[in-house]
Design an enzyme around this catalytic site. Structure first.
Site, PDB file in Angstrom:
ATOM      1  N   GLU A 176       0.743  -1.282   0.151  1.00  0.00           N
ATOM      2  CA  GLU A 176      -0.164  -0.113  -0.192  1.00  0.00           C
ATOM      3  C   GLU A 176       0.907   1.387  -0.045  1.00  0.00           C
ATOM      4  O   GLU A 176       1.909   1.502   0.546  1.00  0.00           O
ATOM      5  CB  GLU A 176      -0.978   0.285   1.302  1.00  0.00           C
ATOM      6  N   HIS A 190      -4.753   6.495  -0.462  1.00  0.00           N
ATOM      7  CA  HIS A 190      -4.087   5.563  -0.428  1.00  0.00           C
ATOM      8  C   HIS A 190      -4.537   4.345  -1.322  1.00  0.00           C
ATOM      9  O   HIS A 190      -5.692   4.519  -1.892  1.00  0.00           O
ATOM     10  CB  HIS A 190      -4.022   5.106   1.003  1.00  0.00           C
ATOM     11  N   HIS A 243      -5.521  -0.009  -2.004  1.00  0.00           N
ATOM     12  CA  HIS A 243      -5.948  -1.135  -1.779  1.00  0.00           C
ATOM     13  C   HIS A 243      -5.262  -2.281  -2.563  1.00  0.00           C
ATOM     14  O   HIS A 243      -6.153  -2.402  -3.590  1.00  0.00           O
ATOM     15  CB  HIS A 243      -7.359  -1.331  -1.357  1.00  0.00           C
ATOM     16  N   ASP A 259      -9.104   2.327   8.092  1.00  0.00           N
ATOM     17  CA  ASP A 259      -9.074   3.483   7.262  1.00  0.00           C
ATOM     18  C   ASP A 259      -9.910   4.628   7.664  1.00  0.00           C
ATOM     19  O   ASP A 259      -9.522   5.785   7.709  1.00  0.00           O
ATOM     20  CB  ASP A 259      -9.605   3.198   6.040  1.00  0.00           C
TER      21      ASP A 259
END
Length: 125
Positions: free
Chosen positions: A25, A71, A73, A84
Site C-alpha cells: 500500500e 491510499h 488497496h 481507514d
C-alpha cells in the site's frame, strides 16, 4: 472547503502510484487549488506495507492545508476499513482509495465517516 473535483492528471498519478507500489500500500495527503484536488504529498517517514500504510503525523508540515488522503488497496477492495476510517478522521474530509488493477474506474472517494462521495474528474488544460 468546497471540493469541486479531482484533476485528471492527479487521479492518473494516484493510479500509477498504486501500480508502482503494488503489492504494498501507499499513503499520501491531498490538497486543492481552487477547490480541485491537484496536489499529492508523500510525508517523510511514510511506510507502505503489505496490509497497510502508515503516516508519521508528527512529520506533517503545520502550514499546509490538507483536505484529505489517498491510499491504495492492493486487494482491489475499494471500500474503507475501520482502520481507514480512523485514519480519515485525522487527515481531512475527502479520501480517495485506489484499488488493484488500478484502471481508470478502480477508485472511489469517501467522507471521513466512510460514506461515498461522487467526485468529478476535471480534465486538465
Amino acid at each position: 472547503m468546497n471540493i469541486r473535483g479531482i484533476s485528471a492528471d492527479t487521479l492518473s498519478l494516484l493510479l500509477i502510484m498504486g501500480q508502482e507500489s503494488h503489492p504494498r500500500e501507499f499513503a499520501a495527503l491531498l490538497s486543492t487549488e481552487d477547490g480541485v484536488i491537484r496536489n499529492v504529498d508523500i510525508i517523510p517517514g511514510t511506510i507502505g506495507g503489505s496490509t497497510s500504510a502508515s503516516v508519521l503525523f508528527e512529520m506533517i508540515p503545520l502550514n499546509v492545508g490538507y483536505i484529505g488522503s489517498a491510499h491504495s488497496h492492493p486487494s482491489g477492495a475499494i471500500r474503507p476499513s475501520e482502520a481507514d476510517i480512523a485514519f480519515f478522521s485525522r487527515t481531512g474530509s475527502c479520501h480517495i482509495i485506489v484499488g488493484h488493477p488500478y484502471g481508470q474506474d478502480d477508485w472511489r472517494c469517501f467522507h471521513a465517516d466512510g460514506t461515498s462521495i461522487d467526485l468529478e474528474v476535471i480534465p486538465d488544460e
